[in-house]
Scaffold this active site. Sequence first.
Site, mmCIF file in Angstrom:
data_model
loop_
_atom_site.group_PDB
_atom_site.id
_atom_site.type_symbol
_atom_site.label_atom_id
_atom_site.label_comp_id
_atom_site.label_asym_id
_atom_site.label_seq_id
_atom_site.Cartn_x
_atom_site.Cartn_y
_atom_site.Cartn_z
ATOM 1 N N GLU A 1 64.544 4.170 100.626
ATOM 2 C CA GLU A 1 63.951 5.501 100.741
ATOM 3 C C GLU A 1 64.037 6.259 99.418
ATOM 4 O O GLU A 1 63.065 6.888 99.001
ATOM 5 C CB GLU A 1 64.624 6.295 101.866
ATOM 6 C CG GLU A 1 64.405 5.715 103.245
ATOM 7 C CD GLU A 1 62.951 5.690 103.690
ATOM 8 O OE1 GLU A 1 62.145 6.521 103.209
ATOM 9 O OE2 GLU A 1 62.599 4.841 104.526
ATOM 10 N N ASN B 1 60.773 7.163 97.164
ATOM 11 C CA ASN B 1 60.476 8.553 96.802
ATOM 12 C C ASN B 1 60.232 8.688 95.301
ATOM 13 O O ASN B 1 59.312 9.386 94.879
ATOM 14 C CB ASN B 1 61.598 9.491 97.245
ATOM 15 C CG ASN B 1 61.523 9.839 98.708
ATOM 16 O OD1 ASN B 1 60.551 9.528 99.393
ATOM 17 N ND2 ASN B 1 62.566 10.483 99.207
ATOM 18 N N ARG C 1 52.240 9.183 104.519
ATOM 19 C CA ARG C 1 53.695 9.321 104.354
ATOM 20 C C ARG C 1 54.270 10.045 105.566
ATOM 21 O O ARG C 1 53.673 10.993 106.067
ATOM 22 C CB ARG C 1 54.039 10.099 103.078
ATOM 23 C CG ARG C 1 53.369 9.653 101.804
ATOM 24 C CD ARG C 1 53.504 8.217 101.426
ATOM 25 N NE ARG C 1 54.874 7.742 101.401
ATOM 26 C CZ ARG C 1 55.202 6.483 101.163
ATOM 27 N NH1 ARG C 1 54.272 5.593 100.927
ATOM 28 N NH2 ARG C 1 56.442 6.117 101.160
#
Length: 151
Positions: A48, A52, A106
Site C-alpha cells: 500500500e 501510493n 482507486r
Amino acid sequence: MKHENEAVVRFPSLSRNEAFARSVTAAFAAQMDPTIDELNDVKTAVSEAVTNAIVHAYPDRVGPVTLRLRRLEENVLEITVKDLGCGIEDVAKARQPMFTTGGADRSGMGMTIMESFMNALSIRSRPGRGTTVRMKKKLVGRGDPDCKPRS
C-alpha cells in the site's frame, strides 16, 4: 529505539517495483521468524505504501522511492517508505477511508489498510517535497511459545 539491523533500497516508481518491495521486505523480516500472518500483514502494508508513492507521488513522471527496513529492539520491524514527489496537501483528510485523488479506479483504502495491519503508522508530507510513511510492527514470531494463531 536502537536498531539491530538495517537495509535501505532505492528504486524508481514503476509499478513492477511494488512486488520487488514486498519481496525485499519479506526477506528482511525473515530474520525475525515471523508467522505467515505477520509476514502477510507486513507485505500488504508495504504494498500500500509503495503503491501510493507510485500512483500519487509521481502521477506524471517516474521518481525515486526509498524503502528502509530496520529491526529494532524487542523484535519490532520498522518500515519507512519515502518519496520526493508532489506531497500530500492534507494528511488528515488523506487518511480518511475512501478518500482518494487517484480517480475512480482507486479505492482510497491504502492508509486505512496500513494502519490496520501495523502497530504504528506516521505520515509526514510537504506539498512539492514528498512524503515519508513510517510503520512499525511488533512481531511475535513462530518461535515464541505465546504465539497464537489468528482466529
